[in-house]
Design an enzyme around this catalytic site. Sequence first.
Site, short mmCIF file in Angstrom:
data_model
loop_
_atom_site.label_atom_id
_atom_site.label_comp_id
_atom_site.label_asym_id
_atom_site.label_seq_id
_atom_site.Cartn_x
_atom_site.Cartn_y
_atom_site.Cartn_z
N LYS A 143 77.31 45.05 108.34
CA LYS A 143 76.98 45.81 107.14
C LYS A 143 77.63 47.18 107.14
O LYS A 143 78.02 47.69 106.09
CB LYS A 143 75.46 45.96 106.99
CG LYS A 143 74.78 44.67 106.58
CD LYS A 143 73.45 44.94 105.92
CE LYS A 143 72.85 43.63 105.44
NZ LYS A 143 71.48 43.77 104.95
N LYS A 186 73.89 37.76 99.28
CA LYS A 186 73.73 38.55 98.06
C LYS A 186 74.93 39.43 97.82
O LYS A 186 75.20 39.82 96.69
CB LYS A 186 72.53 39.50 98.22
CG LYS A 186 71.20 38.82 98.38
CD LYS A 186 70.09 39.84 98.67
CE LYS A 186 68.84 39.10 99.08
NZ LYS A 186 67.69 39.91 99.35
N LYS A 232 78.28 32.67 105.44
CA LYS A 232 76.95 32.35 104.89
C LYS A 232 76.84 32.79 103.43
O LYS A 232 77.50 33.74 103.02
CB LYS A 232 75.85 32.94 105.77
CG LYS A 232 75.59 34.38 105.53
CD LYS A 232 74.35 34.89 106.26
CE LYS A 232 74.29 36.36 105.93
NZ LYS A 232 73.29 37.17 106.49
P1 TYM Z 1 66.97 38.99 103.57
O1 TYM Z 1 66.28 39.70 102.46
O2 TYM Z 1 68.42 39.23 103.78
O3 TYM Z 1 66.77 37.44 103.42
C1 TYM Z 1 65.49 36.88 103.18
C2 TYM Z 1 65.35 35.57 103.93
O4 TYM Z 1 66.37 34.67 103.52
C3 TYM Z 1 67.05 34.15 104.67
N1 TYM Z 1 68.46 33.90 104.32
C4 TYM Z 1 69.08 32.73 104.50
N2 TYM Z 1 68.65 31.56 104.98
C5 TYM Z 1 69.54 30.54 105.01
N3 TYM Z 1 70.82 30.64 104.58
C6 TYM Z 1 71.29 31.80 104.09
N4 TYM Z 1 72.54 31.89 103.65
C7 TYM Z 1 70.41 32.91 104.02
N5 TYM Z 1 70.54 34.20 103.60
C8 TYM Z 1 69.34 34.78 103.79
C9 TYM Z 1 66.92 35.25 105.70
O5 TYM Z 1 67.10 34.75 107.00
C10 TYM Z 1 65.51 35.73 105.45
O6 TYM Z 1 64.58 34.89 106.11
N6 TYM Z 1 65.62 41.60 107.64
C11 TYM Z 1 65.18 40.60 106.67
C12 TYM Z 1 63.93 41.01 105.93
C13 TYM Z 1 62.80 41.41 106.79
C14 TYM Z 1 61.94 40.54 107.51
C15 TYM Z 1 60.98 41.38 108.13
C16 TYM Z 1 61.90 39.16 107.69
C17 TYM Z 1 62.36 42.68 106.99
N7 TYM Z 1 61.25 42.66 107.80
C18 TYM Z 1 59.97 40.86 108.96
C19 TYM Z 1 60.89 38.64 108.50
C20 TYM Z 1 59.94 39.47 109.13
C21 TYM Z 1 66.29 40.39 105.66
O7 TYM Z 1 67.14 41.25 105.46
O8 TYM Z 1 66.19 39.25 104.94
#
Ligand code: TYM
Length: 342
Positions: free
Chosen positions: A113, A208, A205
Amino acid sequence: MTAKRVFSGVQPTGNLHLGNYLGAIKRFVPLQDTHDCIYCVVDLHAITVWQNPQELLRAIREVTAAYLAAGIDPKRSIVFNQSQVAEHAELAWVFNCVARLGWLNRMTQFKEKAGKDRENASVGLYAYPNLMAADILVYRADAVPVGEDQKQHLELTRDIAQKFNNDFAAEIAAKGYNDGYFPLTEPLIAGPAPRVMSLRDGTKKMSKSDPSDYSRINLTDDADAIAQKVRKAKTDPEPLPSEEEGLKGRPEAENLVTIFSALSGRDKAGILAEFGGGQFSTFKTALADLAVESLAPMAGEMRRLMADPAGIDAVLRDGSNRARVIASKVMADVKDIVGLLR
Ligand code: TYM
């Protein structure tokens, strides 16, 4: 015995996509039958990169709408946004003092990032995994369902829990906890699609932030957009194989079959037995129909919910109040353990 606690979160940064749905949100729903679930809209994580304030507010409500439209029941589960429960940020500070620089320096997501312009990345983006650990551990959660890209952050969460338990072992034992204070939270990285790939490049992957909207199916896309994106998805010139073995080395084909499997609940072998040997276009038509059928009702429900922002805000307020009851108790324990007067 009390049910085990699940925590997970999604960032409100716009463009919720099929990866978020299949890797995470869809899997949150059945966990409600077996666990006490807490599902968070992690708005403090979103601002590690500048967000347009009006757009951020809208995105917080949109992630909430996606949770509800997917089938999360805000009466059974706690649904809230992170910034309404100050204990997340408070525990994150303690964890900033527990985690080591060397640990954070290894985080691949920060490197991706921040890119080349590292000096210009926010301190928040760097410390982000400590806040994520706090999100989870402020509820002493047992398990966290996420997509595969979060695996390293969950390993860090366990390292932080372990170091806290060691650093304050005497105080923790004196409080009557024999097994450490924080659990070593289990990552739930499962399901048929823990890593959904870009529709334009099967080695990247779905995300967004990809500049091409054709790389992803957004949860708010209408039927035409979904069908067009599936039709235009990159493939190779070979027909689909009839057996899973034949998907090796063909990331785009494998990705589309994985998406089909995750949306339909069918295994890949059965899908390939049906479509293997045939034209890609036949398979893509079936996949587009399936995607529209699975996602369109959710998009409609999200629109309906978004038309009543006050209703969404009420859900988040109620969830925040319930979350705070748990988090404030843990934070009070942490203060006692660390030696902070309260
Ligand atoms: P974020 O907001 O980027 O994504 C949310 C969830 O979607 C999953 N994900 C995917 N799964 C499969 N294939 C993909 N291409 C894909 N892109 C995203 C992510 O793995 C996630 O589960 N750091 C986290 C948010 C967070 C969090 C937490 C999660 C903050 N605190 C505590 C769990 C527990 C994040 O940026 O997810």
